[in-house]
Design an enzyme around this catalytic site. Structure first.
Site, mmCIF file in Angstrom:
data_model
loop_
_atom_site.group_PDB
_atom_site.id
_atom_site.type_symbol
_atom_site.label_atom_id
_atom_site.label_comp_id
_atom_site.label_asym_id
_atom_site.label_seq_id
_atom_site.Cartn_x
_atom_site.Cartn_y
_atom_site.Cartn_z
ATOM 1 N NE ARG A 15 24.801 -22.726 -45.086
ATOM 2 C CZ ARG A 15 23.513 -22.684 -44.779
ATOM 3 N NH1 ARG A 15 23.135 -22.484 -43.536
ATOM 4 N NH2 ARG A 15 22.590 -22.855 -45.710
ATOM 5 C CB THR A 85 13.732 -22.240 -51.329
ATOM 6 O OG1 THR A 85 13.458 -21.175 -50.404
ATOM 7 C CG2 THR A 85 14.967 -22.975 -50.834
ATOM 8 C CG ASP A 109 19.576 -29.233 -47.175
ATOM 9 O OD1 ASP A 109 18.330 -29.309 -47.084
ATOM 10 O OD2 ASP A 109 20.207 -28.194 -46.879
#
Ligand code: UD1
Ligand code: CA
Length: 464
Positions: A15, A85, A109
């Protein structure tokens, strides 16, 4: 308490629409991943493992250069296939052998997480009574976050990713997963392989560990973070800008509480590793990048950018760019000075307007006020450099040094062709090209005789 931290930074960061790793993008001059590593380190995590994958070489190089020579040791583990993850954590456990003790897992992040939050959070699993805790928050916009679903008894039941939510869940579950988890290492290692990829993204979700541990009869808790801003993640450029503004406001508010004046705190970008002393005034468009320290009673800006620069007390740094420079006390810079690496301005010295200095020492009270380049120079005290003077330090192949003694007066437009030594109490005549050493107390003059042609203008006009 020996706490391990696993920081997940292998994702593609699609993104962001970037050619670089998402975690390499900077907030106030510092790569996102370093914010997270520093928070984990400051929280007291003894072992810091970073899972890298997408742009692995870039992230590894970035971490190497950021932490070279520091007391932070980072173990990089490569996740060659990015399957989610939970897969990232599994790869980290396999590579490091971590299988006991508190393990804090952090999204790479998640730059604004505070050391205090991580510390108190790790404590919840330290006694072994709890198998896991999840940091939660209630952001103003929950879009994109995993949602906390509660059991009838009010404890956490599971985390549902936004993409797997029903419209009802999306509308009603407003408590979000911040991407920061604490696990009992033994429980984490025992159950991580039970995570499946049966979901909207066909990924192994780490948040699924909550439900898995609960069904294994373990106790799991949520840890609500009152300041949701700490838990915000960066997935897009818009979020990067949003978090930059939050970080800026947070840092500037702290500095104001410590006695720093900001003319407009929304227009100063002070990095997290900068310090500023009391009664310093920060004018708009000031940037402090990297490890900068600024003393008391200084004026910074407007339009000043300092990188890894130390500034003493009582300095004026107006419209100046300085990189790896040191300014002692009462130094006066700018407007429009460019101080490059290795510049050392001693007490009371000056680098004025359109002045560039590189790898040089400017002695106590010495002044370079206008339109000069000084490179590879050692200058004594009380020197005055006339306007437009230049050290010609480069012969096209090598750099050469210039020395200037104390109290010497360099006339305007002097070219000092290095290597050259100019003594103390010397004078150079304006416009001279100095190629030979000048002894102490001497005048060096290098200039052709001036010729006067009487009545020239009148004759020229008559010709036209
Ligand atoms: C994740 C959580 C979500 C939470 C949100 C908080 C999952 C499945 N979802 O969503 O519940 O609300 O964070 O910000 O975890 N990564 C790897 N390897 C991978 C995949 C990701 O290392 O295979 C890293 C990424 O680089 C990133 C972090 O894990 O730093 C989180 O991944 P990301 O894709 O950003 O997850 P979100 O969709 O934000
Ligand atoms: Ca994310």
């Amino acid at each position: 308490m020996d706490v391990s931290a696993i920081i997940m930074a292998a994702g593609e960061g699609t993104r962001m629409k970037s050619n670089h790793a998402k975690v390499s993008h900077k907030i106030l001059g510092k790569p996102m991943i370093c914010w997270v590593v520093d928070a984990a380190h400051a929280a007291g995590c003894d072992r810091i493992v970073v899972v890298i994958g997408s742009h692995a070489d870039e992230v590894r190089a970035l971490l190497d250069s950021a932490y070279a020579g520091s007391d932070v040791t980072i173990e990089c583990v490569e996740q060659t296939e990015r399957l989610g993850t939970a897969h990232a954590v599994r790869v980290a456990l396999d590579a490091t052998g971590i299988a006991a003790g508190p393990v804090v897992v952090l999204n790479g992040d998640l730059p604004l997480i505070s050391p205090n939050t991580i510390r108190s959070f790790a404590q919840t699993v330290a006694t072994g009574e709890q198998a896991a805790a999840v940091l939660t928050m209630t952001p103003t916009n929950p879009f994109g976050y995993g949602r906390i679903e509660l059991d009838a008894d009010g404890s956490v039941a599971r985390i549902v990713e936004q993409k797997d939510c029903t419209p009802e869940q999306d509308a009603n579950l407003l408590e979000c997963n911040a991407g920061c988890y604490a696990f009992d290492g033994a429980q984490l290692a025992a159950h991580i392989s039970e995570v499946t990829c049966d979901n909207a993204q066909s990924e192994y979700y780490l948040p699924d560990m909550i439900e898995i541990l609960k069904s294994a009869g373990q106790s799991v808790s949520i840890f609500h973070c009152d300041d949701y801003r700490e838990g915000l993640g960066v997935n897009s450029r818009a979020q990067l800008a949003e978090l930059t503004a939050i970080a800026r406001d947070r840092i500037n508010a702290r500095l104001m509480a410590e006695g720093v004046t900001f003319i407009d705190p929304a227009q100063a970008w002070i990095g997290p590793d900068a310090t500023i002393g009391r009664d310093t005034i920060v004018w708009p468009q000031t940037h402090l990048i990297g490890h900068c320290s600024v003393g008391e009673e200084c004026q910074l800006g407007p339009n000043t950018r300092l990188t890894d620069t130390r500034v003493g007390n009582g300095c004026v740094v107006d419209e100046t760019v300085a990189i790896e420079a040191v300014l002692e006390n009462n130094v006066d810079c700018g407007p429009r000075a460019y101080l490059r690496p290795g510049t050392h301005m001693l007490d009371g010295s000056k680098a004025g307007t359109h002045v560039e200095i590189k790898k040089s020492t400017i002695g106590e009270g010495s002044k370079v006020p206008h339109l000069s380049y000084i490179g590879d120079t050692t200058m004594g005290a009380g020197v005055n450099i006339g306007a437009g003077s230049i050290t010609c330090n480069y012969d096209g192949k090598n750099k050469h040094a210039t020395t200037i003694g104390d109290r010497t007066f360099i006339g305007s437009d002097t070219m000092m062709v290095a290597p050259v030594n100019i003594g103390s109490d010397a004078i150079t005549g304006a416009g001279g090209t100095i190629t030979k050493d000048v002894p102490d107390g001497a005048l060096a003059i290098e200039r052709t005789q001036q010729r006067i042609v009487e009545g020239y203008t009148e004759r020229k006009r008559a010709r036209l």
